[in-house]
Design an enzyme around this catalytic site. Structure first.
Site, PDB file in Angstrom:
ATOM      1  N   HIS A 193       3.214   4.793  12.474  1.00  0.00           N
ATOM      2  CA  HIS A 193       3.461   4.875  11.037  1.00  0.00           C
ATOM      3  C   HIS A 193       4.384   6.068  10.844  1.00  0.00           C
ATOM      4  O   HIS A 193       3.943   7.216  10.917  1.00  0.00           O
ATOM      5  CB  HIS A 193       2.122   5.063  10.306  1.00  0.00           C
ATOM      6  CG  HIS A 193       2.240   5.175   8.822  1.00  0.00           C
ATOM      7  ND1 HIS A 193       2.089   4.097   7.968  1.00  0.00           N
ATOM      8  CD2 HIS A 193       2.500   6.240   8.017  1.00  0.00           C
ATOM      9  CE1 HIS A 193       2.233   4.502   6.715  1.00  0.00           C
ATOM     10  NE2 HIS A 193       2.486   5.806   6.714  1.00  0.00           N
ATOM     11  N   HIS A 253      40.400  -1.949   9.669  1.00  0.00           N
ATOM     12  CA  HIS A 253      39.099  -2.616   9.822  1.00  0.00           C
ATOM     13  C   HIS A 253      39.204  -4.099   9.452  1.00  0.00           C
ATOM     14  O   HIS A 253      38.745  -4.965  10.181  1.00  0.00           O
ATOM     15  CB  HIS A 253      38.044  -1.949   8.935  1.00  0.00           C
ATOM     16  CG  HIS A 253      37.598  -0.622   9.451  1.00  0.00           C
ATOM     17  ND1 HIS A 253      36.279  -0.326   9.670  1.00  0.00           N
ATOM     18  CD2 HIS A 253      38.297   0.479   9.801  1.00  0.00           C
ATOM     19  CE1 HIS A 253      36.182   0.915  10.128  1.00  0.00           C
ATOM     20  NE2 HIS A 253      37.399   1.426  10.203  1.00  0.00           N
ATOM     21  N   HIS A 279      -6.828  -0.624   3.152  1.00  0.00           N
ATOM     22  CA  HIS A 279      -6.862   0.807   3.453  1.00  0.00           C
ATOM     23  C   HIS A 279      -8.150   1.398   2.893  1.00  0.00           C
ATOM     24  O   HIS A 279      -8.706   0.896   1.907  1.00  0.00           O
ATOM     25  CB  HIS A 279      -5.653   1.484   2.800  1.00  0.00           C
ATOM     26  CG  HIS A 279      -4.965   2.481   3.666  1.00  0.00           C
ATOM     27  ND1 HIS A 279      -4.594   3.717   3.212  1.00  0.00           N
ATOM     28  CD2 HIS A 279      -4.575   2.430   4.968  1.00  0.00           C
ATOM     29  CE1 HIS A 279      -3.999   4.387   4.202  1.00  0.00           C
ATOM     30  NE2 HIS A 279      -3.971   3.624   5.269  1.00  0.00           N
ATOM     31  N   HIS A 281       7.072   8.309   8.755  1.00  0.00           N
ATOM     32  CA  HIS A 281       7.746   8.685   7.504  1.00  0.00           C
ATOM     33  C   HIS A 281       9.159   9.158   7.802  1.00  0.00           C
ATOM     34  O   HIS A 281       9.468   9.587   8.916  1.00  0.00           O
ATOM     35  CB  HIS A 281       6.923   9.744   6.765  1.00  0.00           C
ATOM     36  CG  HIS A 281       5.843   9.106   5.932  1.00  0.00           C
ATOM     37  ND1 HIS A 281       6.015   8.825   4.599  1.00  0.00           N
ATOM     38  CD2 HIS A 281       4.608   8.639   6.274  1.00  0.00           C
ATOM     39  CE1 HIS A 281       4.918   8.228   4.142  1.00  0.00           C
ATOM     40  NE2 HIS A 281       4.047   8.106   5.140  1.00  0.00           N
ATOM     41  N   ARG A 333      -9.285  -0.321  12.201  1.00  0.00           N
ATOM     42  CA  ARG A 333      -8.229   0.539  12.722  1.00  0.00           C
ATOM     43  C   ARG A 333      -8.536   1.938  12.214  1.00  0.00           C
ATOM     44  O   ARG A 333      -8.948   2.101  11.060  1.00  0.00           O
ATOM     45  CB  ARG A 333      -6.870   0.097  12.160  1.00  0.00           C
ATOM     46  CG  ARG A 333      -5.743   1.058  12.503  1.00  0.00           C
ATOM     47  CD  ARG A 333      -4.442   0.663  11.796  1.00  0.00           C
ATOM     48  NE  ARG A 333      -4.177   1.485  10.634  1.00  0.00           N
ATOM     49  CZ  ARG A 333      -3.565   1.056   9.539  1.00  0.00           C
ATOM     50  NH1 ARG A 333      -3.190  -0.200   9.416  1.00  0.00           N
ATOM     51  NH2 ARG A 333      -3.350   1.879   8.534  1.00  0.00           N
ATOM     52  N   THR A 370       2.843  11.624   9.315  1.00  0.00           N
ATOM     53  CA  THR A 370       2.676  11.656   7.869  1.00  0.00           C
ATOM     54  C   THR A 370       3.776  12.405   7.130  1.00  0.00           C
ATOM     55  O   THR A 370       4.147  12.041   6.024  1.00  0.00           O
ATOM     56  CB  THR A 370       1.289  12.256   7.551  1.00  0.00           C
ATOM     57  OG1 THR A 370       0.327  11.463   8.243  1.00  0.00           O
ATOM     58  CG2 THR A 370       0.972  12.274   6.079  1.00  0.00           C
ATOM     59  N   ARG A 397       0.857  -1.190   0.000  1.00  0.00           N
ATOM     60  CA  ARG A 397       0.000   0.000   0.000  1.00  0.00           C
ATOM     61  C   ARG A 397       0.896   1.244   0.000  1.00  0.00           C
ATOM     62  O   ARG A 397       1.066   1.889  -1.023  1.00  0.00           O
ATOM     63  CB  ARG A 397      -0.943  -0.043   1.223  1.00  0.00           C
ATOM     64  CG  ARG A 397      -2.133   0.893   1.127  1.00  0.00           C
ATOM     65  CD  ARG A 397      -1.819   2.331   1.476  1.00  0.00           C
ATOM     66  NE  ARG A 397      -1.374   2.496   2.860  1.00  0.00           N
ATOM     67  CZ  ARG A 397      -0.838   3.636   3.311  1.00  0.00           C
ATOM     68  NH1 ARG A 397      -0.682   4.684   2.528  1.00  0.00           N
ATOM     69  NH2 ARG A 397      -0.441   3.716   4.560  1.00  0.00           N
ATOM     70  N   GLU A 398       1.525   1.553   1.111  1.00  0.00           N
ATOM     71  CA  GLU A 398       2.428   2.710   1.168  1.00  0.00           C
ATOM     72  C   GLU A 398       3.548   2.552   0.125  1.00  0.00           C
ATOM     73  O   GLU A 398       3.881   3.500  -0.587  1.00  0.00           O
ATOM     74  CB  GLU A 398       3.043   2.818   2.570  1.00  0.00           C
ATOM     75  CG  GLU A 398       4.037   3.954   2.739  1.00  0.00           C
ATOM     76  CD  GLU A 398       3.387   5.304   2.937  1.00  0.00           C
ATOM     77  OE1 GLU A 398       2.569   5.446   3.859  1.00  0.00           O
ATOM     78  OE2 GLU A 398       3.705   6.233   2.169  1.00  0.00           O
TER      79      GLU A 398
END
Ligand code: HCA
Ligand code: CU
Length: 468
Positions: A205, A299, A83, A207, A143, A177, A19-20
């Site tokens: 959620h 390293h 959604h 971002h 939800r 968001t 979805r996202e």
């Protein structure tokens, strides 16, 4: 270091790659790809899959329908979330498709109320309550997503949560968001919300606009969030949300929790890389090509003695392996180790001479094994190993369908194994691809993979016979 903290063990993942993730510019999944990704997510143990917004388009609807069918057949185990905007039509579509849960989102900051919903706070509360009850009346779990929650008036956010709880929602997603949270605030926010609403469970959620999405989801979990939203490779609107592979690794390192099968993460990340056409940068954490590759002499020497010196967890945790590169930063230990692995015995002084040659060529980016053997031959005067057989090189001209965007085809071709260079060109063909294969069977497979890319109309292959 301070002793490690404990985290409540309830935390789980909702993956929203479908979805996202599909809201990333340029990304579209076919129905088959959608189903395959959902299966892979379920196989690694993702608790919830946000499978898409079924009212957006018929193909998304069809993809979610097939995923839900597999859930019914027991092939997919995760809870399937659809959604939905806070409109009756979307809710009806979500209910008709028989999603386990409908996630209704509504922008609750004043900016969203005004510029998107053209409404007032009170009016919004009424339509939120109405749509949540409407969804509940279809017998589905609900939800509510408080979109732009982190820029909303706090008292209003509390009122919204009270409203949706009373209307029957059992989960609330707090959506950052536009990615403005930072960890200490996130933790405080979730502590406060979870103490005020013990009968609601919270999702985070986050971002990644300020690069803090992973840190924020960890802080939210500490504050009491029980579901973390992720996408593979961090896909999503703009710069995306918290990447599943990094969140899972951080939860493992800090709290010893394995939210998914860590060993398979890399495979699923590659699948999504292929289907999204968005290539991961090599320096991406956990699943990027260089995530466990070391370079500087100090390293590599450290890692050869004890990998813990420069690795937070062993690469095998994630089904990967460690490596190091050789260039002017390299030290003696790495060169010796590399020749040992190649089965070539060199004296200390020969190794010193090889190293001196490496350091006197400061612009070489990588020394491959064949390059190193050549250097060692020039130092020792011995023939050290037969040359590996020459690979086949070919140029493949690709013609695209007239209605496709050439770059979208190019982006997919770049990801095919064996492809060395891709150029968009003018003339009869649109794209020129340089490929390398170990034999004709492998070359054939590469050609087939190119022909299978959506938007490819025809190809013409020319073998390279000689290079000057
Ligand atoms: C969107 C908004 C959303 C919703 C998040 C959620 C956001 O693109 O529809 O439902 O939890 O970031 O606010 O992705
Ligand atoms: Cu989002």
């Amino acid at each position: 270091m301070l002793p490690k903290k404990k985290l409540h063990m309830k935390v789980g993942i909702l993956d929203s790659t479908l979805r996202e993730g599909e809201q990333t510019p340029g990304v579209v999944f076919t129905t088959d790809q959608r189903v395959e990704i959902a299966k892979a997510l379920s196989d690694i143990g993702v608790q919830m899959i946000e499978a898409g917004h079924p009212a957006v388009s018929p193909d998304i609807y069809e993809g979610i329908r097939r995923i839900i069918k597999l859930k019914r057949e027991g092939v997919i185990k995760s809870e399937i979330v659809a959604h939905s905007r806070a409109v009756k039509r979307d809710i009806e579509v979500g209910a008709e498709i028989e999603a386990d849960r409908i996630a209704i989102f509504y922008g609750i900051s004043d900016t969203h109320l005004k510029a998107k919903h053209h409404t007032t706070r009170d009016e919004a509360l009424r339509s939120i309550a109405e749509t949540v009850s409407y969804a509940k009346s279809h017998g589905v779990k609900v939800r509510f997503t408080a979109e732009d929650a982190t820029r909303a008036d706090y008292q209003y956010l509390l009122e919204v949560i009270k409203t949706v709880r009373d209307a029957g929602a059992d989960r609330v997603s707090i959506a950052d968001t536009v990615g403005v949270l930072y960890p200490s605030r996130t933790r405080e926010l979730f502590k406060d919300l979870t103490s005020r609403f013990p009968d609601i469970e919270f999702d985070i959620h986050a971002h990644n606009d300020l690069g803090m999405a992973v840190a924020n989801v960890l802080a939210a979990a500490e504050g009491g969030a029980t579901i973390i939203h992720t996408t593979l490779n961090g896909l999503g609107e703009r710069v995306g949300i918290a990447p599943l592979q990094v969140v899972a690794a951080a939860l493992k390192y800090h709290f010893g929790i394995e939210v998914v099968d860590l060993k398979k993460l890399s495979e699923v990340a590659s699948l999504v890389e292929k289907y999204s056409g968005i290539a991961l940068p090599p320096n991406f954490p956990i699943t990027g090509d260089y995530a466990f590759v070391h370079k500087a002499g100090v390293h590599v020497a450290g890692v050869l003695n004890d990998p813990k010196t420069y690795e937070f967890l062993p690469p095998e945790t994630f089904g990967r392996s460690r490596d190091y590169v050789i260039d002017k930063y390299t030290g003696k230990h790495a060169v010796k180790d590399r020749f040992d692995r190649l089965g070539v015995k060199l004296t200390d002084s020969e190794i010193d001479q090889v190293l001196a040659k490496i350091k006197s060529n400061p612009n070489v980016r990588f020394y491959r094994d064949v390059d190193l053997l050549e250097l060692a031959e020039s130092v020792t005067g011995r023939i050290l190993k037969p040359r590996p057989p020459e690979n086949i090189m070919a140029l493949i001209s690709v013609k695209c369908d007239s209605n496709v965007y050439t770059t979208s085809v190019t982006r997919r071709i770049v990801l095919i194994e064996g492809v060395r260079e891709v150029m968009e060109i003018s003339g009869d063909y649109d794209i020129l691809v340089k490929v390398e294969a170990k034999d004709s069977t492998e070359l054939n497979q590469i050609i087939e993979s190119i022909r299978a890319v959506k938007g490819v109309k025809s190809t013409l292959t020319s073998l390279i016979l000689k290079k000057m």
